[in-house]
Design a protein around this motif. Structure first.
Motif, PDB file in Angstrom:
ATOM      1  N   THR A  39       0.826  -1.213   0.000  1.00 47.72           N
ATOM      2  CA  THR A  39       0.000   0.000   0.000  1.00 47.72           C
ATOM      3  C   THR A  39       0.857   1.258   0.000  1.00 47.72           C
ATOM      4  OG1 THR A  39      -0.115  -0.005   2.418  1.00 47.72           O
ATOM      5  CG2 THR A  39      -1.896  -1.128   1.235  1.00 47.72           C
ATOM      6  N   MET A  40       0.304   2.281  -0.623  1.00 46.78           N
ATOM      7  CA  MET A  40       0.919   3.606  -0.626  1.00 46.78           C
ATOM      8  C   MET A  40       0.375   4.396   0.550  1.00 46.78           C
ATOM      9  SD  MET A  40       2.869   4.056  -3.404  1.00 46.78           S
ATOM     10  CE  MET A  40       2.883   5.794  -3.687  1.00 46.78           C
ATOM     11  N   GLY A  41       1.225   5.182   1.195  1.00 49.32           N
ATOM     12  CA  GLY A  41       0.790   6.076   2.253  1.00 49.32           C
ATOM     13  C   GLY A  41       0.194   7.337   1.655  1.00 49.32           C
ATOM     14  N   ASP A  42      -0.496   8.115   2.481  1.00 50.76           N
ATOM     15  CA  ASP A  42      -1.032   9.397   2.016  1.00 50.76           C
ATOM     16  C   ASP A  42       0.120  10.300   1.599  1.00 50.76           C
ATOM     17  OD1 ASP A  42      -3.732   9.024   2.236  1.00 50.76           O
ATOM     18  OD2 ASP A  42      -3.905   9.912   4.232  1.00 50.76           O
ATOM     19  N   PRO A  43       0.056  10.864   0.409  1.00 49.87           N
ATOM     20  CA  PRO A  43       1.109  11.770  -0.023  1.00 49.87           C
ATOM     21  C   PRO A  43       0.949  13.141   0.638  1.00 49.87           C
ATOM     22  CG  PRO A  43      -0.561  11.614  -1.707  1.00 49.87           C
ATOM     23  CD  PRO A  43      -0.944  10.640  -0.633  1.00 49.87           C
ATOM     24  N   SER A  44       2.038  13.864   0.693  1.00 50.04           N
ATOM     25  CA  SER A  44       2.038  15.251   1.142  1.00 50.04           C
ATOM     26  C   SER A  44       2.561  16.117   0.008  1.00 50.04           C
ATOM     27  CB  SER A  44       2.946  15.435   2.365  1.00 50.04           C
ATOM     28  OG  SER A  44       2.457  14.713   3.453  1.00 50.04           O
ATOM     29  N   PHE A  45       1.967  17.292  -0.136  1.00 49.63           N
ATOM     30  CA  PHE A  45       2.360  18.244  -1.172  1.00 49.63           C
ATOM     31  C   PHE A  45       2.660  19.585  -0.512  1.00 49.63           C
ATOM     32  CE2 PHE A  45      -0.731  15.293  -2.916  1.00 49.63           C
ATOM     33  CZ  PHE A  45      -0.023  14.759  -3.979  1.00 49.63           C
ATOM     34  N   ALA A  46       3.675  20.289  -0.999  1.00 55.50           N
ATOM     35  CA  ALA A  46       4.023  21.594  -0.450  1.00 55.50           C
ATOM     36  C   ALA A  46       4.431  22.535  -1.576  1.00 55.50           C
ATOM     37  CB  ALA A  46       5.161  21.466   0.557  1.00 55.50           C
ATOM     38  N   ALA A  47       4.153  23.818  -1.358  1.00 56.25           N
ATOM     39  CA  ALA A  47       4.564  24.850  -2.311  1.00 56.25           C
ATOM     40  C   ALA A  47       4.998  26.077  -1.524  1.00 56.25           C
ATOM     41  CB  ALA A  47       3.427  25.201  -3.254  1.00 56.25           C
ATOM     42  N   ARG A  48       5.965  26.806  -2.065  1.00 54.70           N
ATOM     43  CA  ARG A  48       6.468  28.015  -1.413  1.00 54.70           C
ATOM     44  C   ARG A  48       6.820  29.047  -2.472  1.00 54.70           C
ATOM     45  NH1 ARG A  48      11.688  30.091   0.592  1.00 54.70           N
ATOM     46  NH2 ARG A  48      11.270  31.262   2.507  1.00 54.70           N
ATOM     47  N   TYR A  49       6.457  30.281  -2.195  1.00 55.94           N
ATOM     48  CA  TYR A  49       6.849  31.405  -3.056  1.00 55.94           C
ATOM     49  C   TYR A  49       7.498  32.459  -2.189  1.00 55.94           C
ATOM     50  CZ  TYR A  49       6.831  35.389  -6.128  1.00 55.94           C
ATOM     51  OH  TYR A  49       7.233  36.475  -6.859  1.00 55.94           O
ATOM     52  N   LYS A  50       8.669  32.931  -2.589  1.00 57.93           N
ATOM     53  CA  LYS A  50       9.357  33.996  -1.870  1.00 57.93           C
ATOM     54  C   LYS A  50       9.576  35.139  -2.837  1.00 57.93           C
ATOM     55  CE  LYS A  50      13.399  35.049   0.944  1.00 57.93           C
ATOM     56  NZ  LYS A  50      12.739  36.212   1.470  1.00 57.93           N
ATOM     57  N   GLY A  51       9.015  36.280  -2.497  1.00 59.56           N
ATOM     58  CA  GLY A  51       9.166  37.453  -3.335  1.00 59.56           C
ATOM     59  C   GLY A  51       9.511  38.663  -2.492  1.00 59.56           C
ATOM     60  N   GLY A  52      10.610  39.325  -2.817  1.00 57.84           N
ATOM     61  CA  GLY A  52      10.977  40.525  -2.076  1.00 57.84           C
ATOM     62  C   GLY A  52      11.121  40.250  -0.596  1.00 57.84           C
ATOM     63  N   ASN A  53      10.278  40.891   0.193  1.00 57.61           N
ATOM     64  CA  ASN A  53      10.380  40.762   1.649  1.00 57.61           C
ATOM     65  C   ASN A  53       9.246  39.923   2.249  1.00 57.61           C
ATOM     66  OD1 ASN A  53       8.385  42.583   1.132  1.00 57.61           O
ATOM     67  ND2 ASN A  53       9.082  44.127   2.574  1.00 57.61           N
ATOM     68  N   PHE A  54       8.684  39.023   1.471  1.00 55.74           N
ATOM     69  CA  PHE A  54       7.620  38.153   1.983  1.00 55.74           C
ATOM     70  C   PHE A  54       7.776  36.737   1.430  1.00 55.74           C
ATOM     71  CE2 PHE A  54       5.927  39.330  -2.081  1.00 55.74           C
ATOM     72  CZ  PHE A  54       5.206  38.233  -2.498  1.00 55.74           C
ATOM     73  N   ALA A  55       7.106  35.798   2.127  1.00 51.64           N
ATOM     74  CA  ALA A  55       7.085  34.407   1.660  1.00 51.64           C
ATOM     75  C   ALA A  55       5.725  33.811   2.003  1.00 51.64           C
ATOM     76  CB  ALA A  55       8.191  33.594   2.322  1.00 51.64           C
ATOM     77  N   VAL A  56       5.223  32.961   1.116  1.00 48.73           N
ATOM     78  CA  VAL A  56       3.961  32.259   1.313  1.00 48.73           C
ATOM     79  C   VAL A  56       4.242  30.766   1.150  1.00 48.73           C
ATOM     80  CG1 VAL A  56       1.618  31.927   0.474  1.00 48.73           C
ATOM     81  CG2 VAL A  56       2.647  34.191   0.387  1.00 48.73           C
TER      82      VAL A  56
END
Length: 92
Positions: A39-56
């Motif tokens: 069996t496969m485990g639940d996958p995890s997904f992540a995304a990040r954006y860094k622009g100038g003086n902020f990050a999401v």
């Protein structure tokens, strides 16, 4: 642009993950495979954006997307960063 992948064996589990970076944007995923029961485990997904003086950053665990977190960080000055976060742990 960069790409990284990793795989390891932990007992009967194969753990695999990968990240792709393009400029200020990163996206990644990870999952496990149990060789004992196939069996496969639940996958995890992540995304990040860094622009100038902020990050999401956003992370979703599982295919249903019922476990989600997001963080926003703003650099106000050299001495001060402000962050806000949200998380949800849905019913499974």
């Amino acid at each position: 642009d960069n790409m990284a992948a990793c795989a390891s064996v932990e007992g009967s589990n194969l753990v695999a993950s990968g990240v792709v970076e393009a400029g200020d944007f990163q996206v990644g995923a990870s999952t496990t495979y149990d060789a004992n029961d196939g069996t496969m485990g639940d996958p995890s997904f992540a995304a990040r954006y860094k622009g100038g003086n902020f990050a999401v950053t956003a992370v979703a665990n599982g295919l249903k997307g019922d476990d989600v977190s997001a963080t926003y960080t703003q650099t106000v000055s050299d001495d001060l960063d402000v962050a806000g976060s949200f998380s949800s742990d849905g019913n499974k």
